[in-house]
Design a protein around this motif. Structure first.
Motif, PDB file in Angstrom:
ATOM      1  N   ASP A   8       0.876  -1.178   0.000  1.00  0.00           N
ATOM      2  CA  ASP A   8       0.000   0.000   0.000  1.00  0.00           C
ATOM      3  C   ASP A   8       0.906   1.218   0.000  1.00  0.00           C
ATOM      4  O   ASP A   8       1.941   1.226   0.679  1.00  0.00           O
ATOM      5  CB  ASP A   8      -0.914   0.006   1.232  1.00  0.00           C
ATOM      6  N   ASP A   9       0.530   2.253  -0.753  1.00  0.00           N
ATOM      7  CA  ASP A   9       1.409   3.412  -0.841  1.00  0.00           C
ATOM      8  C   ASP A   9       1.284   4.346   0.363  1.00  0.00           C
ATOM      9  O   ASP A   9       2.056   5.293   0.479  1.00  0.00           O
ATOM     10  CB  ASP A   9       1.156   4.181  -2.146  1.00  0.00           C
ATOM     11  N   GLU A  10       0.336   4.082   1.263  1.00  0.00           N
ATOM     12  CA  GLU A  10       0.183   4.915   2.455  1.00  0.00           C
ATOM     13  C   GLU A  10       0.760   4.190   3.676  1.00  0.00           C
ATOM     14  O   GLU A  10       0.275   3.127   4.066  1.00  0.00           O
ATOM     15  CB  GLU A  10      -1.284   5.248   2.687  1.00  0.00           C
ATOM     16  N   ILE A  13      -1.677   3.336   6.535  1.00  0.00           N
ATOM     17  CA  ILE A  13      -2.547   2.196   6.228  1.00  0.00           C
ATOM     18  C   ILE A  13      -1.786   0.902   6.445  1.00  0.00           C
ATOM     19  O   ILE A  13      -2.298  -0.052   7.051  1.00  0.00           O
ATOM     20  CB  ILE A  13      -3.063   2.278   4.777  1.00  0.00           C
ATOM     21  N   ARG A  14      -0.542   0.838   5.968  1.00  0.00           N
ATOM     22  CA  ARG A  14       0.264  -0.361   6.160  1.00  0.00           C
ATOM     23  C   ARG A  14       0.450  -0.657   7.645  1.00  0.00           C
ATOM     24  O   ARG A  14       0.364  -1.808   8.078  1.00  0.00           O
ATOM     25  CB  ARG A  14       1.633  -0.221   5.484  1.00  0.00           C
ATOM     26  N   SER A  34       5.554  -0.203  -1.115  1.00  0.00           N
ATOM     27  CA  SER A  34       4.818   1.042  -1.265  1.00  0.00           C
ATOM     28  C   SER A  34       4.312   1.255  -2.685  1.00  0.00           C
ATOM     29  O   SER A  34       3.639   2.250  -2.964  1.00  0.00           O
ATOM     30  CB  SER A  34       5.702   2.225  -0.859  1.00  0.00           C
ATOM     31  N   ASP A  54      -3.068  -3.118  -2.370  1.00  0.00           N
ATOM     32  CA  ASP A  54      -3.967  -1.997  -2.572  1.00  0.00           C
ATOM     33  C   ASP A  54      -4.264  -1.891  -4.071  1.00  0.00           C
ATOM     34  O   ASP A  54      -3.367  -2.058  -4.906  1.00  0.00           O
ATOM     35  CB  ASP A  54      -3.294  -0.718  -2.063  1.00  0.00           C
ATOM     36  N   MET A  57      -2.097   2.012  -6.578  1.00  0.00           N
ATOM     37  CA  MET A  57      -0.714   2.257  -6.159  1.00  0.00           C
ATOM     38  C   MET A  57       0.047   2.906  -7.296  1.00  0.00           C
ATOM     39  O   MET A  57      -0.307   2.730  -8.467  1.00  0.00           O
ATOM     40  CB  MET A  57      -0.019   0.937  -5.760  1.00  0.00           C
ATOM     41  N   GLY A  62      -2.567  -2.203  -8.262  1.00  0.00           N
ATOM     42  CA  GLY A  62      -2.778  -3.532  -7.709  1.00  0.00           C
ATOM     43  C   GLY A  62      -3.209  -4.563  -8.728  1.00  0.00           C
ATOM     44  O   GLY A  62      -2.784  -5.725  -8.667  1.00  0.00           O
ATOM     45  N   LYS A 104     -10.916  -1.763   3.159  1.00  0.00           N
ATOM     46  CA  LYS A 104      -9.959  -1.207   4.116  1.00  0.00           C
ATOM     47  C   LYS A 104     -10.641  -0.770   5.411  1.00  0.00           C
ATOM     48  O   LYS A 104     -10.060  -0.873   6.486  1.00  0.00           O
ATOM     49  CB  LYS A 104      -9.227  -0.017   3.503  1.00  0.00           C
TER      50      LYS A 104
END
Length: 218
Positions: A8-10, A13-14, A34, A54, A57, A62, A104
């Motif tokens: 996930d790029d956040e 969130i990860r 990421s 995700d 991304m 994804g 999510k």
């Protein structure tokens, strides 16, 4: 131990997902990415059992990453992470072979149950995601319902019960407890259902259950 790659790029969130998965004794996050390219590279290196991707991304989204992972790491099951605003991505991915779709913002138990289910060779579709996808694809719903009901016509009463619970997002263990049978019996029923309906996995079976109108809301 179920080995998981999280992409996930956040970072927040990860961190949240890692914390949730960390509450399960049988799950270990072995790598984090990421973006999609990094997810593919780390999967090739670590060979996780499950890849949580995700849908949106940078560099490689994804869906593109999932397609690449099926080529380079077919033994790693893919679960897509999504939000309510990305229904069109889910719809386009339903036939792509992803083993699960999770929201999510959903119940943390769904995240753990989904990872466990796909690690066992099954599939998992968040009930909220299933309802949203069916609603979005609702044009011509009456015709879809008739077609879906015709497809499940040949199922036995118990097979219909199992299919409805698959559609509700329950794992094999949860279905076994609900129906008061052993888990091995549920696995056998699920295999029979997939073969009879000519679908590839539980995700597609769950969608069909919703279209046929046999899933009961809690």
């Amino acid at each position: 131990m179920i080995r998981v790659l999280l992409a996930d790029d956040e970072a927040m969130i990860r961190a949240g997902i890692r914390a949730i998965l960390g509450t399960a004794e049988d799950i270990e996050v072995v790598a984090e990415a990421s973006d999609g390219h990094e997810a593919v590279a780390l999967t090739h290196r670590h060979r996780p059992d499950v890849c949580l991707l995700d849908i949106r991304m940078p560099r490689l989204d994804g869906l593109q990453a999932a397609a690449e992972l099926r080529r380079v790491a077919p033994g790693s099951a893919v679960v897509m992470l999504t939000t309510f605003s990305e229904d069109e991505y889910i719809a386009s991915a339903l036939g792509s072979g992803a083993a699960g779709f999770l929201l999510k913002s959903g119940n943390p138990r769904e995240l753990i149950a989904g990872v466990q289910a796909v690690a066992e060779g099954g599939a998992y579709l968040s009930p909220a995601v299933a309802r949203r996808v069916i609603a979005r694809l609702d044009s011509g719903q009456l015709g879809k319902q008739a077609g879906a009901r015709a497809r499940i016509e040949g199922l036995t009463g118990r097979e219909r019960d199992v299919l409805a619970l698959v559609g509700a997002g329950l794992s094999n263990a949860e279905i076994a407890r609900r129906l008061h049978v052993v888990e091995g019996t549920v696995k056998a029923y699920v295999s029979q259902i997939l073969a009879h309906l000519d679908v590839r996995n539980r995700v597609q079976a769950a969608i069909l259950a919703y279209e046929a109108g046999i899933v009961q809301e809690d």
